[in-house]
Design a protein around this motif. Structure first.
Motif, PDB file in Angstrom:
ATOM      1  N   GLY A  93       0.855  -1.198   0.000  1.00  0.00           N
ATOM      2  CA  GLY A  93       0.000   0.000   0.000  1.00  0.00           C
ATOM      3  C   GLY A  93       0.878   1.230   0.000  1.00  0.00           C
ATOM      4  N   ASP A  94       0.487   2.246   0.778  1.00  0.00           N
ATOM      5  CA  ASP A  94       1.256   3.492   0.782  1.00  0.00           C
ATOM      6  C   ASP A  94       1.888   3.814   2.134  1.00  0.00           C
ATOM      7  OD1 ASP A  94      -1.048   3.944   2.073  1.00  0.00           O
ATOM      8  OD2 ASP A  94      -1.670   5.708   0.939  1.00  0.00           O
ATOM      9  N   GLY A  95       1.779   2.892   3.091  1.00  0.00           N
ATOM     10  CA  GLY A  95       2.518   3.043   4.347  1.00  0.00           C
ATOM     11  C   GLY A  95       1.891   3.940   5.398  1.00  0.00           C
TER      12      GLY A  95
ATOM     13  N   THR B  24      -0.511   5.683  10.844  1.00  0.00           N
ATOM     14  CA  THR B  24      -0.779   7.102  11.131  1.00  0.00           C
ATOM     15  C   THR B  24      -2.260   7.413  10.939  1.00  0.00           C
ATOM     16  OG1 THR B  24       0.001   7.660   8.920  1.00  0.00           O
ATOM     17  CG2 THR B  24       1.544   8.036  10.711  1.00  0.00           C
ATOM     18  N   ASN B  25      -2.897   6.780   9.969  1.00  0.00           N
ATOM     19  CA  ASN B  25      -4.349   6.944   9.811  1.00  0.00           C
ATOM     20  C   ASN B  25      -5.074   6.490  11.074  1.00  0.00           C
ATOM     21  OD1 ASN B  25      -4.118   7.902   7.213  1.00  0.00           O
ATOM     22  ND2 ASN B  25      -4.590   5.952   6.227  1.00  0.00           N
ATOM     23  N   LEU B  26      -4.768   5.274  11.520  1.00  0.00           N
ATOM     24  CA  LEU B  26      -5.447   4.744  12.714  1.00  0.00           C
ATOM     25  C   LEU B  26      -5.173   5.619  13.930  1.00  0.00           C
ATOM     26  CD1 LEU B  26      -4.855   0.877  12.460  1.00  0.00           C
ATOM     27  CD2 LEU B  26      -6.945   2.138  11.946  1.00  0.00           C
TER      28      LEU B  26
ATOM     29  N   GLY C 119      -9.695   9.500   7.425  1.00  0.00           N
ATOM     30  CA  GLY C 119      -9.472   9.621   5.975  1.00  0.00           C
ATOM     31  C   GLY C 119      -9.012   8.282   5.427  1.00  0.00           C
ATOM     32  N   GLY C 120      -8.679   8.215   4.181  1.00  0.00           N
ATOM     33  CA  GLY C 120      -8.237   6.944   3.590  1.00  0.00           C
ATOM     34  C   GLY C 120      -9.369   5.929   3.561  1.00  0.00           C
ATOM     35  N   ALA C 121      -9.076   4.803   2.967  1.00  0.00           N
ATOM     36  CA  ALA C 121     -10.084   3.745   2.860  1.00  0.00           C
ATOM     37  C   ALA C 121     -10.518   3.285   4.244  1.00  0.00           C
ATOM     38  CB  ALA C 121      -9.514   2.571   2.074  1.00  0.00           C
TER      39      ALA C 121
ATOM     40  N   THR D 280      -7.851  -7.629  -4.648  1.00  0.00           N
ATOM     41  CA  THR D 280      -8.730  -7.156  -5.724  1.00  0.00           C
ATOM     42  C   THR D 280      -9.461  -5.877  -5.328  1.00  0.00           C
ATOM     43  OG1 THR D 280     -10.313  -8.807  -4.917  1.00  0.00           O
ATOM     44  CG2 THR D 280      -9.082  -9.370  -6.892  1.00  0.00           C
ATOM     45  N   LYS D 281      -9.191  -5.368  -4.106  1.00  0.00           N
ATOM     46  CA  LYS D 281      -9.788  -4.105  -3.653  1.00  0.00           C
ATOM     47  C   LYS D 281      -8.707  -3.239  -2.998  1.00  0.00           C
ATOM     48  CE  LYS D 281     -13.866  -4.517  -5.040  1.00  0.00           C
ATOM     49  NZ  LYS D 281     -14.441  -5.787  -4.984  1.00  0.00           N
ATOM     50  N   GLY D 282      -8.920  -1.946  -2.970  1.00  0.00           N
ATOM     51  CA  GLY D 282      -7.985  -1.042  -2.303  1.00  0.00           C
ATOM     52  C   GLY D 282      -6.691  -0.874  -3.089  1.00  0.00           C
ATOM     53  N   ARG D 283      -5.744  -0.121  -2.493  1.00  0.00           N
ATOM     54  CA  ARG D 283      -4.485   0.186  -3.180  1.00  0.00           C
ATOM     55  C   ARG D 283      -3.695  -1.055  -3.582  1.00  0.00           C
ATOM     56  NH1 ARG D 283      -3.267   5.547  -2.509  1.00  0.00           N
ATOM     57  NH2 ARG D 283      -4.429   6.460  -0.793  1.00  0.00           N
TER      58      ARG D 283
ATOM     59  N   LYS E 232     -17.727  -2.459  -1.269  1.00  0.00           N
ATOM     60  CA  LYS E 232     -18.044  -3.343  -2.402  1.00  0.00           C
ATOM     61  C   LYS E 232     -17.070  -4.515  -2.422  1.00  0.00           C
ATOM     62  CE  LYS E 232     -20.114   0.219  -5.348  1.00  0.00           C
ATOM     63  NZ  LYS E 232     -20.004   1.319  -4.370  1.00  0.00           N
ATOM     64  N   ALA E 233     -16.882  -5.113  -1.267  1.00  0.00           N
ATOM     65  CA  ALA E 233     -15.895  -6.185  -1.144  1.00  0.00           C
ATOM     66  C   ALA E 233     -16.473  -7.337  -0.332  1.00  0.00           C
ATOM     67  CB  ALA E 233     -14.633  -5.651  -0.470  1.00  0.00           C
ATOM     68  N   ASP E 234     -15.801  -8.473  -0.421  1.00  0.00           N
ATOM     69  CA  ASP E 234     -16.240  -9.663   0.315  1.00  0.00           C
ATOM     70  C   ASP E 234     -15.006 -10.425   0.784  1.00  0.00           C
ATOM     71  OD1 ASP E 234     -17.919 -11.657   1.370  1.00  0.00           O
ATOM     72  OD2 ASP E 234     -19.250 -11.556  -0.376  1.00  0.00           O
TER      73      ASP E 234
ATOM     74  N   ASP F   7      -2.327  -8.485   4.596  1.00  0.00           N
ATOM     75  CA  ASP F   7      -2.948  -7.173   4.406  1.00  0.00           C
ATOM     76  C   ASP F   7      -2.913  -6.374   5.717  1.00  0.00           C
ATOM     77  OD1 ASP F   7      -4.760  -5.172   3.127  1.00  0.00           O
ATOM     78  OD2 ASP F   7      -6.065  -5.874   4.740  1.00  0.00           O
ATOM     79  N   ALA F   8      -2.523  -5.106   5.618  1.00  0.00           N
ATOM     80  CA  ALA F   8      -2.376  -4.266   6.820  1.00  0.00           C
ATOM     81  C   ALA F   8      -3.703  -4.100   7.579  1.00  0.00           C
ATOM     82  CB  ALA F   8      -1.836  -2.892   6.425  1.00  0.00           C
ATOM     83  N   GLY F   9      -4.774  -3.880   6.842  1.00  0.00           N
ATOM     84  CA  GLY F   9      -6.082  -3.691   7.495  1.00  0.00           C
ATOM     85  C   GLY F   9      -6.578  -4.971   8.160  1.00  0.00           C
ATOM     86  N   ALA F  10      -6.274  -6.114   7.556  1.00  0.00           N
ATOM     87  CA  ALA F  10      -6.640  -7.397   8.191  1.00  0.00           C
ATOM     88  C   ALA F  10      -5.850  -7.563   9.485  1.00  0.00           C
ATOM     89  CB  ALA F  10      -6.360  -8.554   7.229  1.00  0.00           C
ATOM     90  N   LYS F  11      -4.568  -7.198   9.446  1.00  0.00           N
ATOM     91  CA  LYS F  11      -3.726  -7.344  10.636  1.00  0.00           C
ATOM     92  C   LYS F  11      -4.180  -6.384  11.738  1.00  0.00           C
ATOM     93  CE  LYS F  11      -0.470  -9.109  13.015  1.00  0.00           C
ATOM     94  NZ  LYS F  11      -0.541 -10.518  13.423  1.00  0.00           N
TER      95      LYS F  11
ATOM     96  N   LYS G 165      -8.486  -9.954   0.213  1.00  0.00           N
ATOM     97  CA  LYS G 165      -7.272  -9.458   0.889  1.00  0.00           C
ATOM     98  C   LYS G 165      -7.515  -8.101   1.550  1.00  0.00           C
ATOM     99  CE  LYS G 165      -2.242  -9.317  -0.033  1.00  0.00           C
ATOM    100  NZ  LYS G 165      -1.672 -10.668   0.068  1.00  0.00           N
ATOM    101  N   THR G 166      -8.519  -8.049   2.401  1.00  0.00           N
ATOM    102  CA  THR G 166      -8.802  -6.809   3.151  1.00  0.00           C
ATOM    103  C   THR G 166      -9.157  -7.167   4.595  1.00  0.00           C
ATOM    104  OG1 THR G 166     -11.206  -6.776   2.864  1.00  0.00           O
ATOM    105  CG2 THR G 166      -9.896  -5.805   1.072  1.00  0.00           C
ATOM    106  N   MET G 167      -9.468  -6.122   5.354  1.00  0.00           N
ATOM    107  CA  MET G 167      -9.928  -6.303   6.739  1.00  0.00           C
ATOM    108  C   MET G 167     -11.129  -7.246   6.829  1.00  0.00           C
ATOM    109  SD  MET G 167     -11.861  -2.667   7.439  1.00  0.00           S
ATOM    110  CE  MET G 167     -10.511  -1.565   7.146  1.00  0.00           C
TER     111      MET G 167
END
Ligand code: ADP
Ligand code: MG
Length: 210
Positions: free
Chosen positions: A34-36, A40-42, A77-79, A174-177, A121-123, A190-194, A127-129
């Protein structure tokens, strides 16, 4: 378990601590595919929630969760801001009881995770949260009957969250950056999953203490 929102300031601090403790690892995951900026977002969101925590503790669950969701959306902000924000707003909308039992919470959490699916729009499997949130919500919903308590299912819940996060390693995003990388997104969790896994495990530990 004390069911009042007086729990919230302590839980926000527990979340802050687990993100701080794992900041280096989480940042490296978001840098890899992603963009790292995930930590900082969280942390921006957690800081904004900390400032409000005294007030949150005076509210009922529904307005407290609604306020948290709006704060998360506007500060992160961000996804992940819009997705975690949606989770809390939908949790508020679906948590009808003033003093939620585990079964009532489980039902509202399952609906809130559905709202995140719609928003992103994901399931599962992308590879996401959601690869953590969906199996955790399903397990909680299945196990949390009127006669079950969180301590009884705590170990399972944590294991399911960890398995979910780990499962993203070999997925193609297949979703996100990370989806911009296609096949090259393979090989990293995936960072959001972690971060979802870490927060869920910390909350389960805190809430299932005798
Ligand atoms: P950004 O991607 O805008 O930099 P973050 O780094 O804070 O935002 O969050 C990235 C995380 O958000 C990803 O690791 C992934 O878990 C999650 N994510 C991104 N897009 C989606 C989506 N459409 N559905 C569900 N989760 C998503
Ligand atoms: Mg990012």
């Amino acid at each position: 378990m004390d069911n009042s929102t007086a729990l919230l300031p302590g839980l926000i601090q527990i979340i802050a601590k687990t993100i701080e403790t794992n900041a280096v690892e989480l940042t490296a995951l978001d840098q890899a595919i992603g963009d790292g900026d995930h930590v900082t977002n969280l942390q921006r969101g957690i800081q904004a929630l900390s400032v409000q925590s005294g007030e949150l503790a005076t509210l009922e669950w529904q307005p407290a969760l609604q306020k948290m969701g709006m704060t998360i959306m506007s500060s992160i902000g961000g996804a992940s801001g819009s997705l975690y924000g949606t989770l809390f707003v939908a949790l508020s909308k679906n948590l009808q009881a003033q003093v939620p039992t585990l079964a009532i919470f489980a039902d509202a959490f399952a609906k809130a995770v559905d709202a995140v699916k719609q928003r992103g729009k994901a399931d599962k499997g992308e590879k996401t949260m959601l690869d953590v949130l969906i199996p955790v919500a399903e397990h909680l919903h299945q196990k949390a009957t009127a006669s079950t308590s969180l301590p009884e299912i705590a170990a399972d819940m944590k294991q399911i969250a960890m398995t979910g996060a780990e499962s993203t390693r070999d997925m193609v995003a297949t979703k996100g950056r990370a989806s911009f990388l296609g096949e090259r997104s393979k090989g990293h969790i995936d960072a959001g999953a972690k971060s979802s896994q870490l927060m869920i495990c910390a909350l389960v530990d805190a809430l299932s203490k005798p």
